[in-house]
Design a protein around this motif. Structure first.
Motif, PDB file in Angstrom:
ATOM      1  N   ALA A  12     -74.650 -16.276 -53.383  1.00  0.00           N
ATOM      2  CA  ALA A  12     -74.431 -17.924 -53.282  1.00  0.00           C
ATOM      3  C   ALA A  12     -73.472 -17.805 -52.259  1.00  0.00           C
ATOM      4  CB  ALA A  12     -73.698 -18.440 -54.640  1.00  0.00           C
ATOM      5  N   PRO A  13     -74.002 -18.694 -51.786  1.00  0.00           N
ATOM      6  CA  PRO A  13     -75.262 -19.661 -51.616  1.00  0.00           C
ATOM      7  C   PRO A  13     -76.489 -19.172 -50.965  1.00  0.00           C
ATOM      8  CG  PRO A  13     -73.699 -20.841 -50.342  1.00  0.00           C
ATOM      9  CD  PRO A  13     -72.770 -19.515 -50.889  1.00  0.00           C
ATOM     10  N   ARG A  14     -77.068 -19.252 -51.048  1.00  0.00           N
ATOM     11  CA  ARG A  14     -78.697 -19.557 -50.574  1.00  0.00           C
ATOM     12  C   ARG A  14     -79.021 -20.604 -49.175  1.00  0.00           C
ATOM     13  NH1 ARG A  14     -83.340 -19.267 -52.990  1.00  0.00           N
ATOM     14  NH2 ARG A  14     -84.640 -18.175 -51.326  1.00  0.00           N
ATOM     15  N   VAL A  15     -79.327 -19.894 -47.968  1.00  0.00           N
ATOM     16  CA  VAL A  15     -79.595 -21.008 -47.260  1.00  0.00           C
ATOM     17  C   VAL A  15     -80.871 -20.619 -46.711  1.00  0.00           C
ATOM     18  CG1 VAL A  15     -78.923 -22.094 -44.996  1.00  0.00           C
ATOM     19  CG2 VAL A  15     -77.165 -21.121 -46.194  1.00  0.00           C
ATOM     20  N   SER A  16     -82.184 -21.329 -47.655  1.00  0.00           N
ATOM     21  CA  SER A  16     -83.759 -21.776 -47.565  1.00  0.00           C
ATOM     22  C   SER A  16     -84.005 -23.371 -47.575  1.00  0.00           C
ATOM     23  CB  SER A  16     -83.876 -20.404 -49.021  1.00  0.00           C
ATOM     24  OG  SER A  16     -83.891 -21.467 -50.238  1.00  0.00           O
ATOM     25  N   ARG A  17     -85.729 -22.677 -47.749  1.00  0.00           N
ATOM     26  CA  ARG A  17     -86.079 -23.990 -47.247  1.00  0.00           C
ATOM     27  C   ARG A  17     -86.160 -24.497 -48.760  1.00  0.00           C
ATOM     28  NH1 ARG A  17     -91.806 -21.348 -44.756  1.00  0.00           N
ATOM     29  NH2 ARG A  17     -91.513 -19.086 -45.990  1.00  0.00           N
ATOM     30  N   THR A  18     -86.169 -23.741 -49.232  1.00  0.00           N
ATOM     31  CA  THR A  18     -86.228 -24.184 -50.963  1.00  0.00           C
ATOM     32  C   THR A  18     -85.112 -24.866 -51.844  1.00  0.00           C
ATOM     33  OG1 THR A  18     -86.088 -21.839 -51.428  1.00  0.00           O
ATOM     34  CG2 THR A  18     -88.473 -23.125 -51.114  1.00  0.00           C
ATOM     35  N   SER A  19     -84.144 -24.055 -50.899  1.00  0.00           N
ATOM     36  CA  SER A  19     -82.010 -25.296 -52.040  1.00  0.00           C
ATOM     37  C   SER A  19     -82.052 -26.072 -51.699  1.00  0.00           C
ATOM     38  CB  SER A  19     -81.823 -23.251 -51.700  1.00  0.00           C
ATOM     39  OG  SER A  19     -80.350 -24.574 -52.162  1.00  0.00           O
ATOM     40  N   ALA A  20     -82.288 -26.777 -52.664  1.00  0.00           N
ATOM     41  CA  ALA A  20     -82.116 -28.290 -52.546  1.00  0.00           C
ATOM     42  C   ALA A  20     -80.323 -29.044 -53.029  1.00  0.00           C
ATOM     43  CB  ALA A  20     -82.962 -28.871 -53.669  1.00  0.00           C
ATOM     44  N   GLU A  21     -79.341 -27.869 -53.002  1.00  0.00           N
ATOM     45  CA  GLU A  21     -77.850 -27.530 -53.493  1.00  0.00           C
ATOM     46  C   GLU A  21     -76.898 -27.868 -52.236  1.00  0.00           C
ATOM     47  OE1 GLU A  21     -77.257 -27.397 -56.654  1.00  0.00           O
ATOM     48  OE2 GLU A  21     -79.075 -27.175 -57.478  1.00  0.00           O
ATOM     49  N   PRO A  22     -75.793 -28.389 -52.125  1.00  0.00           N
ATOM     50  CA  PRO A  22     -75.031 -28.852 -51.669  1.00  0.00           C
ATOM     51  C   PRO A  22     -74.422 -27.261 -50.867  1.00  0.00           C
ATOM     52  CG  PRO A  22     -74.547 -30.027 -53.291  1.00  0.00           C
ATOM     53  CD  PRO A  22     -75.959 -29.438 -53.978  1.00  0.00           C
ATOM     54  N   LEU A  23     -73.891 -27.087 -49.801  1.00  0.00           N
ATOM     55  CA  LEU A  23     -73.497 -25.704 -49.541  1.00  0.00           C
ATOM     56  C   LEU A  23     -72.273 -26.419 -49.773  1.00  0.00           C
ATOM     57  CD1 LEU A  23     -74.678 -24.525 -46.162  1.00  0.00           C
ATOM     58  CD2 LEU A  23     -75.430 -23.467 -48.516  1.00  0.00           C
ATOM     59  N   PRO A  24     -70.914 -25.488 -50.983  1.00  0.00           N
ATOM     60  CA  PRO A  24     -70.192 -25.735 -50.961  1.00  0.00           C
ATOM     61  C   PRO A  24     -68.787 -25.454 -49.896  1.00  0.00           C
ATOM     62  CG  PRO A  24     -70.414 -23.335 -52.289  1.00  0.00           C
ATOM     63  CD  PRO A  24     -72.131 -23.990 -51.612  1.00  0.00           C
ATOM     64  N   SER A  25     -67.757 -25.892 -49.861  1.00  0.00           N
ATOM     65  CA  SER A  25     -66.633 -25.816 -48.964  1.00  0.00           C
ATOM     66  C   SER A  25     -66.598 -24.765 -49.644  1.00  0.00           C
ATOM     67  CB  SER A  25     -65.987 -26.171 -48.912  1.00  0.00           C
ATOM     68  OG  SER A  25     -64.781 -26.552 -48.063  1.00  0.00           O
ATOM     69  N   GLY A  26     -65.617 -23.507 -48.400  1.00  0.00           N
ATOM     70  CA  GLY A  26     -65.393 -22.641 -48.957  1.00  0.00           C
ATOM     71  C   GLY A  26     -65.869 -21.421 -48.358  1.00  0.00           C
ATOM     72  N   ALA A  27     -66.886 -21.460 -48.694  1.00  0.00           N
ATOM     73  CA  ALA A  27     -68.349 -20.222 -48.336  1.00  0.00           C
ATOM     74  C   ALA A  27     -68.369 -19.780 -47.775  1.00  0.00           C
ATOM     75  CB  ALA A  27     -69.812 -21.053 -48.969  1.00  0.00           C
ATOM     76  N   VAL A  28     -69.340 -18.282 -47.321  1.00  0.00           N
ATOM     77  CA  VAL A  28     -68.983 -17.446 -46.329  1.00  0.00           C
ATOM     78  C   VAL A  28     -70.420 -17.297 -45.942  1.00  0.00           C
ATOM     79  CG1 VAL A  28     -68.756 -15.497 -44.755  1.00  0.00           C
ATOM     80  CG2 VAL A  28     -66.534 -16.613 -45.771  1.00  0.00           C
ATOM     81  N   VAL A  29     -71.153 -17.362 -45.149  1.00  0.00           N
ATOM     82  CA  VAL A  29     -72.976 -17.754 -44.836  1.00  0.00           C
ATOM     83  C   VAL A  29     -73.229 -16.767 -43.515  1.00  0.00           C
ATOM     84  CG1 VAL A  29     -73.281 -19.215 -46.001  1.00  0.00           C
ATOM     85  CG2 VAL A  29     -73.064 -19.893 -44.092  1.00  0.00           C
ATOM     86  N   THR A  30     -74.374 -16.661 -43.371  1.00  0.00           N
ATOM     87  CA  THR A  30     -74.977 -15.474 -42.712  1.00  0.00           C
ATOM     88  C   THR A  30     -75.937 -16.613 -41.856  1.00  0.00           C
ATOM     89  OG1 THR A  30     -77.049 -14.495 -43.966  1.00  0.00           O
ATOM     90  CG2 THR A  30     -75.409 -13.095 -43.286  1.00  0.00           C
TER      91      THR A  30
END
Length: 363
Positions: A305-323
């Motif tokens: 987690a988290p997912r960065v997708s067209r279906t994810s309605a969640e806010p991206l959390p501070s401190g996350a690392v994403v591609t």
């Protein structure tokens, strides 16, 4: 000196368990065992209780467990059956009536076995520790950055040897050797090397296909430092200058990647970030050729987690690392994907990989 966060992680987990009215958590997912205790063995169970944390493993890991865990948990070496030892230990702890177990990491057979041996009532829970792992501490971010540095250095060294006439598996072998030589603990996932029309397969494994003149060569690879993963994708053209169609598609994917990674911020809704890249690709008529999510979380696992997708309605959390990894894939012709790793800090986003995605033509 690296700060040890295990006590903080335990305290944070206990607060979550209290909110859920659980007396403890049976942790079977090995990345979670490592996150909480530091134990890196391939066989082990952690039980997090209010009184203390217990790690149960077998004889093979006796010395390793004591070295890695130190005094951060009670260490138990099961003489034969780990689950029997876990079950017998629960009788030592008063007040443990409801124990959560990781339903997402436990088979039905394991759950039945646990229920046979446990006195406490078992309650299935999912992604409890994963929810804590989303927010990376500075040492975790440094490890991912170090892994990205290793991965990109190995990639640069590998490109010096790429030639028309090589097989994809030869390139993969060279890249994986370079990763290990530079200190990668292991490969976070099977290295992807896909050439020519096979570059249209987003998760193609390396094959015996011979790289032709003017072919796409897509490489998706990673490194691992202190258990933490980097995940990088680069696409190049081999043996000839890119033709007009290749250049057009490449520049579109590059534009989409830059738009997303330079504008992403903690607190943004994930699907809005996905849209930053996807809208550009759709506007050029390639929407159907970008069928996967823009990105995913990165840490002790290469997909978390988290997912960065067209279906994810969640806010991206501070401190996350994403591609951030948009792609365009055209069956029978090939494809382009460009992937970098980004830390979502409290003061903005920070690129952990080099972001060097100009088109490269290897000749």
């Amino acid at each position: 000196m690296r700060t040890d966060h295990r006590d903080d992680r335990r305290a944070a987990l206990l607060r979550v368990l209290e909110e859920r009215e659980l007396d403890g958590l049976l942790v079977t997912h090995l990345p979670n065992v490592r996150y909480l205790s530091g134990f890196t063995g391939t066989a082990g169970v952690a039980v997090v209780l209010r009184q203390e944390t217990i790690v149960v493993t077998d004889f093979r890991y006796r010395a390793q467990a004591h070295e890695e865990i130190n005094d951060h948990a009670r260490i138990e070496i099961a003489p034969s059956d780990v689950w029997e030892r876990v079950g017998s230990l629960m009788g030592e702890y008063a007040g443990v009536e409801v124990l959560g177990f990781e339903s997402h990491a436990c088979t039905v057979k394991q759950a039945e076995r646990i229920a046979e041996l446990m006195k406490p009532l078992l309650e299935p829970v999912a992604d409890v520790v994963e929810g804590l792992r989303v927010q990376k501490d500075p040492s975790e971010v440094r490890a991912i950055r170090a892994a990205a540095d290793i991965a990109l250095d190995a990639y640069a060294a590998t490109l010096e040897h790429v030639r028309v006439g090589q097989r994809e598996i030869d390139v993969a072998a060279e890249l994986e050797r370079a990763l290990r030589e530079r200190g990668s603990e292991w490969h976070p996932f099977p290295t992807i090397v896909a050439s020519g029309p096979r570059a249209a397969l987003p998760h193609a494994g390396a094959s015996t296909r011979v790289i032709g003149c003017g072919d796409w060569l897509l490489l998706d690879f990673g490194a691992q430092v202190d258990g933490y993963c980097a995940d990088i994708t680069r696409t190049v053209v081999v043996g000839a200058p890119a033709d007009d169609r290749q250049r057009t598609v490449y520049e579109l994917v590059r534009e989409a990647q830059i738009a997303a990674r330079t504008n992403i911020r903690a607190g943004m809704i994930a699907c809005d970030v996905d849209r930053l890249a996807r809208s550009l690709i759709e506007a050029r008529g390639f929407g159907d050729a970008f069928g996967h999510s823009l990105g995913h979380g990165l840490g002790l696992e290469v997909h978390e987690a988290p997912r960065v997708s067209r279906t994810s309605a969640e806010p991206l959390p501070s401190g996350a690392v994403v591609t951030i990894e948009p792609g365009v894939y055209v069956p029978g012709w090939g494809g382009v994907r460009l992937e970098d790793d980004v830390f979502l800090g409290p003061d903005g986003s920070e690129l952990l990989s080099d972001g060097q995605i100009e088109l490269r033509e290897l000749r």
